[in-house]
Design a protein around this motif. Structure first.
Motif, PDB file in Angstrom:
ATOM      1  N   HIS A 112       0.835  -1.211   0.000  1.00 17.96           N
ATOM      2  CA  HIS A 112       0.000   0.000   0.000  1.00 17.96           C
ATOM      3  C   HIS A 112       0.868   1.259   0.000  1.00 17.96           C
ATOM      4  O   HIS A 112       0.562   2.237  -0.689  1.00 17.96           O
ATOM      5  CB  HIS A 112      -0.917  -0.010   1.221  1.00 17.96           C
ATOM      6  N   LEU A 113       1.972   1.218   0.773  1.00 20.52           N
ATOM      7  CA  LEU A 113       2.879   2.367   0.816  1.00 20.52           C
ATOM      8  C   LEU A 113       3.531   2.596  -0.535  1.00 20.52           C
ATOM      9  O   LEU A 113       3.654   3.736  -0.998  1.00 20.52           O
ATOM     10  CB  LEU A 113       3.941   2.143   1.899  1.00 20.52           C
ATOM     11  N   LEU A 114       3.936   1.519  -1.203  1.00 22.86           N
ATOM     12  CA  LEU A 114       4.563   1.655  -2.519  1.00 22.86           C
ATOM     13  C   LEU A 114       3.573   2.197  -3.546  1.00 22.86           C
ATOM     14  O   LEU A 114       3.923   3.054  -4.370  1.00 22.86           O
ATOM     15  CB  LEU A 114       5.115   0.299  -2.970  1.00 22.86           C
ATOM     16  N   ASN A 115       2.331   1.683  -3.493  1.00 23.94           N
ATOM     17  CA  ASN A 115       1.315   2.173  -4.429  1.00 23.94           C
ATOM     18  C   ASN A 115       1.022   3.658  -4.196  1.00 23.94           C
ATOM     19  O   ASN A 115       0.893   4.431  -5.148  1.00 23.94           O
ATOM     20  CB  ASN A 115       0.036   1.358  -4.289  1.00 23.94           C
ATOM     21  N   SER A 116       0.923   4.045  -2.933  1.00 23.23           N
ATOM     22  CA  SER A 116       0.656   5.453  -2.616  1.00 23.23           C
ATOM     23  C   SER A 116       1.816   6.338  -3.062  1.00 23.23           C
ATOM     24  O   SER A 116       1.608   7.417  -3.618  1.00 23.23           O
ATOM     25  CB  SER A 116       0.420   5.614  -1.104  1.00 23.23           C
ATOM     26  N   THR A 117       3.036   5.871  -2.828  1.00 21.12           N
ATOM     27  CA  THR A 117       4.211   6.647  -3.243  1.00 21.12           C
ATOM     28  C   THR A 117       4.254   6.803  -4.756  1.00 21.12           C
ATOM     29  O   THR A 117       4.554   7.881  -5.276  1.00 21.12           O
ATOM     30  CB  THR A 117       5.494   5.952  -2.753  1.00 21.12           C
ATOM     31  N   ARG A 139       1.672   6.708  -6.860  1.00 20.98           N
ATOM     32  CA  ARG A 139       0.610   7.619  -7.290  1.00 20.98           C
ATOM     33  C   ARG A 139       0.971   9.068  -7.016  1.00 20.98           C
ATOM     34  O   ARG A 139       0.742   9.946  -7.858  1.00 20.98           O
ATOM     35  CB  ARG A 139      -0.715   7.256  -6.593  1.00 20.98           C
ATOM     36  N   VAL A 140       1.538   9.327  -5.836  1.00 21.57           N
ATOM     37  CA  VAL A 140       1.932  10.701  -5.504  1.00 21.57           C
ATOM     38  C   VAL A 140       3.019  11.198  -6.446  1.00 21.57           C
ATOM     39  O   VAL A 140       2.983  12.338  -6.923  1.00 21.57           O
ATOM     40  CB  VAL A 140       2.408  10.776  -4.033  1.00 21.57           C
ATOM     41  N   ALA A 141       3.997  10.329  -6.737  1.00 22.76           N
ATOM     42  CA  ALA A 141       5.075  10.720  -7.653  1.00 22.76           C
ATOM     43  C   ALA A 141       4.531  10.985  -9.052  1.00 22.76           C
ATOM     44  O   ALA A 141       4.917  11.967  -9.707  1.00 22.76           O
ATOM     45  CB  ALA A 141       6.143   9.636  -7.696  1.00 22.76           C
ATOM     46  N   LEU A 142       3.621  10.127  -9.515  1.00 21.27           N
ATOM     47  CA  LEU A 142       3.048  10.301 -10.847  1.00 21.27           C
ATOM     48  C   LEU A 142       2.236  11.590 -10.925  1.00 21.27           C
ATOM     49  O   LEU A 142       2.349  12.355 -11.902  1.00 21.27           O
ATOM     50  CB  LEU A 142       2.178   9.096 -11.195  1.00 21.27           C
ATOM     51  N   LEU A 143       1.429  11.851  -9.904  1.00 26.34           N
ATOM     52  CA  LEU A 143       0.636  13.077  -9.886  1.00 26.34           C
ATOM     53  C   LEU A 143       1.520  14.316  -9.772  1.00 26.34           C
ATOM     54  O   LEU A 143       1.208  15.362 -10.349  1.00 26.34           O
ATOM     55  CB  LEU A 143      -0.364  13.038  -8.727  1.00 26.34           C
ATOM     56  N   SER A 144       2.611  14.195  -9.041  1.00 23.81           N
ATOM     57  CA  SER A 144       3.531  15.334  -8.903  1.00 23.81           C
ATOM     58  C   SER A 144       4.171  15.687 -10.233  1.00 23.81           C
ATOM     59  O   SER A 144       4.298  16.865 -10.589  1.00 23.81           O
ATOM     60  CB  SER A 144       4.609  15.014  -7.860  1.00 23.81           C
ATOM     61  N   VAL A 145       4.574  14.660 -10.985  1.00 27.31           N
ATOM     62  CA  VAL A 145       5.162  14.897 -12.311  1.00 27.31           C
ATOM     63  C   VAL A 145       4.139  15.527 -13.244  1.00 27.31           C
ATOM     64  O   VAL A 145       4.426  16.493 -13.961  1.00 27.31           O
ATOM     65  CB  VAL A 145       5.711  13.586 -12.903  1.00 27.31           C
ATOM     66  N   GLY A 146       2.908  14.989 -13.233  1.00 29.84           N
ATOM     67  CA  GLY A 146       1.854  15.574 -14.060  1.00 29.84           C
ATOM     68  C   GLY A 146       1.538  17.000 -13.668  1.00 29.84           C
ATOM     69  O   GLY A 146       1.338  17.858 -14.534  1.00 29.84           O
TER      70      GLY A 146
END
Length: 281
Positions: free
Chosen positions: A9-14, A16-23
């Motif tokens: 869950h932590l890896l998935n959240s990280t 998603r946050v990284a992907l959204l940050s790049v976008g």
């Protein structure tokens, strides 16, 4: 096993946050470039490769205020936008209440005809509208930019109507039993309950009126009556100022702040109003 799930869950959240940050970075890149360019000198703007480390020229903003009467443009824009928002909210909410609650012969036909006007481009009515305002003697005044807002807008009437349909009829019936008129019910009950859709219409109307360039250029001839949207064009190649990219970016940064602030303040209600306005037939 629970530890493995938590790690996953932590890896998935990280991720998603990284992907959204790049976008988010790529979406905001034009805004970041605008802000950085507004602090460069005239020579640094066109250097190749782009200059990322430079001494900020905060005087660009003072130069913008000196070259054009920006304070006057801000006051003109605030007057036009304020009256446009007020007229749109009053006229559209009042008309929507009639379409949503009152009984009248041919109501569905007139509402359908109103919605059909959304397919009519504004450029089609530009010439007859200009002739009408000229006959009324309204050219070079704020009236052509403000008065139409007090006669409603089909899209915003639709939003208000859809929201009013979600209000239980028992609320209106209780008010009718107490002797309230239709006007009193609309003003004292429906308007206070429709804050989400009011925020939505306010944001749309504010951005539309604030960024309107076509209207002021056509109807306003005196420079002292122009708006911020027109003032930005002065820095792109006017005879008096000439092309000044760094100053235009500084002026654009100043001009963009009100729209950003309004959207951030009304964001929660804006999204809620869009959702609630589309759940009823």
């Amino acid at each position: 096993m629970p530890a493995t799930k938590r790690t996953r869950h932590l890896l998935n959240s990280t991720f998603r946050v990284a992907l959204l940050s790049v976008g988010c970075f790529f979406v905001l890149l034009p805004v970041i470039w605008m802000a950085l360019t507004s602090l460069k000198s005239a020579d640094e703007v066109f250097k190749t490769p782009p200059v990322w480390l430079f001494s900020p020229q905060w005087g660009n903003y003072a130069e913008v205020m000196r070259l054009v009467p920006f304070q006057r443009f801000i006051l003109n824009t605030a007057t036009i936008v304020g009256l446009t928002v007020l007229g749109t909210l009053l006229s559209c909410s009042f008309a929507a209440y009639g379409f949503a609650r009152l009984r009248a012969p041919g109501k569905k036909f007139w509402f359908t005809l109103l919605m059909a006007t959304l397919m009519l481009p504004s450029t089609v009515t530009l010439v007859p509208t200009y002739i009408m305002f000229n006959k009324l003697g309204w050219l070079n005044t704020f009236a052509p930019l403000v008065v139409p807002a007090f006669f409603g807008s089909a899209f915003f009437i639709f939003l208000f109507r859809q929201f009013y349909l979600s209000i239980p009829r028992e609320v209106e019936e209780a008010a009718r039993i107490d002797g309230a008129s239709y006007l009193r019910i609309w003003w004292s009950m429906f308007v206070p309950l429709s804050f989400p859709v009011i925020a939505t219409v306010t944001v749309f109307t504010f951005v539309g009126a604030y960024n309107d360039f076509f209207g002021p250029v056509i109807y306003l001839t005196d420079e002292s009556k122009q708006t911020i949207a027109v003032a930005l064009s002065y820095f792109s190649g006017s005879p008096r100022i000439g092309p000044q990219m760094h100053l235009m970016m500084a002026a654009t940064t100043i001009a963009a702040l009100p729209s950003i602030v309004v959207f951030l303040l009304a964001q929660r209600y804006f999204v809620r109003g869009i959702v609630l306005s589309g759940v009823n037939k």
